[in-house]
Design a protein around this motif. Structure first.
Motif, PDB file in Angstrom:
ATOM      1  N   SER A  65       0.835  -1.206   0.000  1.00  0.00           N
ATOM      2  CA  SER A  65       0.000   0.000   0.000  1.00  0.00           C
ATOM      3  C   SER A  65       0.865   1.249   0.000  1.00  0.00           C
ATOM      4  O   SER A  65       0.574   2.229  -0.706  1.00  0.00           O
ATOM      5  CB  SER A  65      -0.935  -0.001   1.217  1.00  0.00           C
ATOM      6  N   TRP A  66       1.938   1.219   0.788  1.00  0.00           N
ATOM      7  CA  TRP A  66       2.846   2.372   0.822  1.00  0.00           C
ATOM      8  C   TRP A  66       3.525   2.565  -0.532  1.00  0.00           C
ATOM      9  O   TRP A  66       3.617   3.685  -1.045  1.00  0.00           O
ATOM     10  CB  TRP A  66       3.899   2.166   1.911  1.00  0.00           C
ATOM     11  N   TRP A  67       4.009   1.485  -1.134  1.00  0.00           N
ATOM     12  CA  TRP A  67       4.738   1.582  -2.392  1.00  0.00           C
ATOM     13  C   TRP A  67       3.834   2.045  -3.532  1.00  0.00           C
ATOM     14  O   TRP A  67       4.257   2.805  -4.397  1.00  0.00           O
ATOM     15  CB  TRP A  67       5.371   0.236  -2.725  1.00  0.00           C
ATOM     16  N   GLY A  83      -3.767   1.659  -4.464  1.00  0.00           N
ATOM     17  CA  GLY A  83      -4.375   0.358  -4.710  1.00  0.00           C
ATOM     18  C   GLY A  83      -3.341  -0.753  -4.771  1.00  0.00           C
ATOM     19  O   GLY A  83      -2.272  -0.587  -5.354  1.00  0.00           O
ATOM     20  N   VAL A  84      -3.677  -1.902  -4.165  1.00  0.00           N
ATOM     21  CA  VAL A  84      -2.814  -3.070  -4.170  1.00  0.00           C
ATOM     22  C   VAL A  84      -3.338  -4.116  -5.144  1.00  0.00           C
ATOM     23  O   VAL A  84      -2.651  -4.535  -6.069  1.00  0.00           O
ATOM     24  CB  VAL A  84      -2.689  -3.659  -2.747  1.00  0.00           C
ATOM     25  N   LEU A  85      -4.557  -4.551  -4.934  1.00  0.00           N
ATOM     26  CA  LEU A  85      -5.151  -5.554  -5.808  1.00  0.00           C
ATOM     27  C   LEU A  85      -5.693  -4.951  -7.086  1.00  0.00           C
ATOM     28  O   LEU A  85      -5.895  -5.656  -8.078  1.00  0.00           O
ATOM     29  CB  LEU A  85      -6.260  -6.305  -5.064  1.00  0.00           C
ATOM     30  N   ARG A  86      -5.963  -3.656  -7.063  1.00  0.00           N
ATOM     31  CA  ARG A  86      -6.407  -2.957  -8.255  1.00  0.00           C
ATOM     32  C   ARG A  86      -5.778  -1.575  -8.260  1.00  0.00           C
ATOM     33  O   ARG A  86      -5.397  -1.049  -7.212  1.00  0.00           O
ATOM     34  CB  ARG A  86      -7.933  -2.844  -8.304  1.00  0.00           C
ATOM     35  N   ALA A  87      -5.653  -0.995  -9.433  1.00  0.00           N
ATOM     36  CA  ALA A  87      -5.031   0.311  -9.576  1.00  0.00           C
ATOM     37  C   ALA A  87      -6.109   1.394  -9.575  1.00  0.00           C
ATOM     38  O   ALA A  87      -7.036   1.357 -10.379  1.00  0.00           O
ATOM     39  CB  ALA A  87      -4.222   0.377 -10.866  1.00  0.00           C
ATOM     40  N   ASP A  88      -5.991   2.336  -8.637  1.00  0.00           N
ATOM     41  CA  ASP A  88      -6.908   3.470  -8.541  1.00  0.00           C
ATOM     42  C   ASP A  88      -6.161   4.751  -8.878  1.00  0.00           C
ATOM     43  O   ASP A  88      -5.018   4.952  -8.449  1.00  0.00           O
ATOM     44  CB  ASP A  88      -7.501   3.579  -7.136  1.00  0.00           C
ATOM     45  N   ARG A  89      -6.810   5.594  -9.634  1.00  0.00           N
ATOM     46  CA  ARG A  89      -6.225   6.893 -10.007  1.00  0.00           C
ATOM     47  C   ARG A  89      -7.253   7.979  -9.741  1.00  0.00           C
ATOM     48  O   ARG A  89      -8.363   7.932 -10.279  1.00  0.00           O
ATOM     49  CB  ARG A  89      -5.817   6.891 -11.487  1.00  0.00           C
TER      50      ARG A  89
END
Length: 479
Positions: A65-67, A83-89
């Motif tokens: 989550s941090w990365w 986002g970890v499991l999905r990419a949020d922008r």
């Protein structure tokens, strides 16, 4: 100087704050119970292994989550990726950011980090939060989104005096020392200070044993001498006031308001330092409040209203500071004495009418269920009517380049809304008002409204026309 055009990450210590936040969500008591269960159960070995595995998974999740969390400012937009499991922008236009709040709690201060909350015009709550970054990056983000994101309009007559100042020029408008804060705490309704009593409720019996030689509940059951009653009342009152003084000193210690040509910034706090900034253009309304004691002490609370939860509240200001704040946020500098228009005495009728309906129902029930003496309940409407009439008599309003209303009876309130920030102007008439040629006028801004009623219908329409003309012709942005 931080280059925010490049993706920025939080401090690696943000992982620790993620863990603390997770523990708070689960509940500290629940976590403690789970640890005690693992310690005492016969299956502690296998369960501890499971707990270590879960902790490892959570640690990996926190690191990812941090990365994956980055933010940057590019081409007038703030871009946040997560986002970890999905990419949020998340993309937020700079001009839609209403305020930036920088908070430094005790643990953050020890580590040299701060928390940043960004509030936009798209939601009531903060749009997003950056848990742990350095103050240098936080202040650079604040400059990019608040100072650089606002524009100083040269057609604004109030801004002409500061148009030649550099954007970073800052002047301290409000600065409260501990003496001012103590005066404010003493004149404030002290019930909020009772929250500091919560930890002591668990030790009520021990306190009773120490003070009275018996548990507190047994002491309460014994007959009290008359001289104990005033002693207890005075002691409890002083204790509540003292707790409120402590609360105010902790939250508002070294309260300052710094103002520049384009932004204002409020900073306060003893153990935790909080800084909240907003551009001048995004301030929609200015309000002030005083109770009876504060009026005697010449103090007031000033609220600079913006969209969402980014309001800037200044407690304990005097009249001079009130005028300085209004001048710096480009609101007309009329004093309360300049508000010379009155509302119609009929304004006192609607609240009394509503109370009369409620009392009539209660009296009818009391007549049949209790006793005809229930009719005496109508007497309470007499002082209510007198108070309502006096409040209406003390109501003043004015319209120039702003709509301002002032009320005072026991407490005092002053609300001001610049006309060029009006999003809507509403003129309404009830059946009662139509019969008497009266109307109410309300100006809605992006952060609240100011209304006046009852006034003659032609006057209400004139206020509406003036407000609409100002909103349509004034070149200044409303946010």
């Amino acid at each position: 100087m931080s280059d925010l055009t490049e993706p920025q990450r939080q401090s690696p210590l943000a992982i620790v704050f993620f863990g603390i936040k997770l523990v708070r969500r689960i509940g500290i008591v629940q976590v403690a119970i789970g640890l005690l269960f693992l310690w005492n159960t016969l299956l502690a070995g296998s369960l501890a292994l499971v707990a270590l595995l879960v902790a490892a998974v959570l640690a990996v999740f926190g690191i990812m989550s941090w990365w994956r969390f980055t933010f940057q400012v590019v081409d007038g937009e703030m871009i946040v990726r997560s986002g970890v499991l999905r990419a949020d922008r998340l993309t937020v236009p700079i001009e839609r950011i209403q305020s930036v709040s920088i908070e430094q709690q005790l643990l953050h201060r020890a580590l040299g980090l701060v928390t940043v909350s960004v509030d936009t015009a798209g939601s009531d709550a903060a749009e997003f939060e950056i848990a742990a970054i350095t103050r240098t990056v936080a202040e650079a983000l604040e400059r990019e989104t608040v100072t650089e994101g606002s524009t100083l309009n040269v057609d604004d007559p109030h801004a002409a005096a500061v148009a030649d100042q550099p954007p970073d020029a800052v002047e301290v408008v409000v600065a409260h020392d501990w003496r001012r804060l103590v005066r404010w705490a003493i004149t404030t309704w002290p019930i909020s200070g009772l929250v500091l009593l919560a930890p002591f409720f668990a030790f009520a019996d021990e306190i009773g044993e120490y003070l009275f030689g018996k548990p507190l509940d047994e002491f309460v059951d014994t007959p009290l001498s008359l001289w104990w009653v005033p002693v207890i009342v005075v002691s409890v009152s002083l204790g509540i006031v003292g707790l409120n003084v402590i609360r105010v000193l902790l939250t508002d210690w070294s309260l300052t308001l710094s103002a520049g040509p384009r932004r204002v910034q409020r900073t306060s706090g003893l153990l935790s330092r909080t800084s909240r900034s907003s551009s001048v253009e995004r301030i929609q309304m200015v309000s002030s409040r005083q109770n009876l004691l504060q009026r005697r002490a010449g103090l007031r609370s000033i609220t600079l209203s913006t969209i969402g939860e980014g309001d800037i509240v200044l407690n304990g200001c005097d009249a001079t500071e009130h005028d300085d704040v209004r001048r710096r946020v480009h609101v007309a500098t009329e004093t309360p004495g300049d508000h010379d228009r009155r509302v119609h005495p009929f304004t006192a009728w609607p609240p009394v009418r509503n109370s009369l309906c409620a009392v009539a129902v209660l009296v009818a029930i009391g007549w049949f269920v209790l006793d005809p003496w229930a009719l005496l309940a109508i007497v309470v409407l007499v002082p209510y009517w007198l108070v309502a009439r006096q409040r209406v008599a003390n109501t003043r309003w004015s319209v120039s380049d702003e709509l301002a209303t002032r009320h005072h009876l026991v407490s005092a309130a002053l609300d001001q809304a610049p006309l060029f920030k009006a999003n809507a102007v509403v003129v309404t008439q009830s059946i009662f008002e139509r019969r008497h040629g009266l109307a109410q006028v309300r100006i809605d801004t992006a952060a609240g409204s100011v209304s006046v009623g009852m006034i003659p219908l032609p006057e209400a329409r004139a206020v509406r026309d003036v407000a609409l003309r100002e909103a349509e012709t004034d070149p200044r942005p409303f946010m």
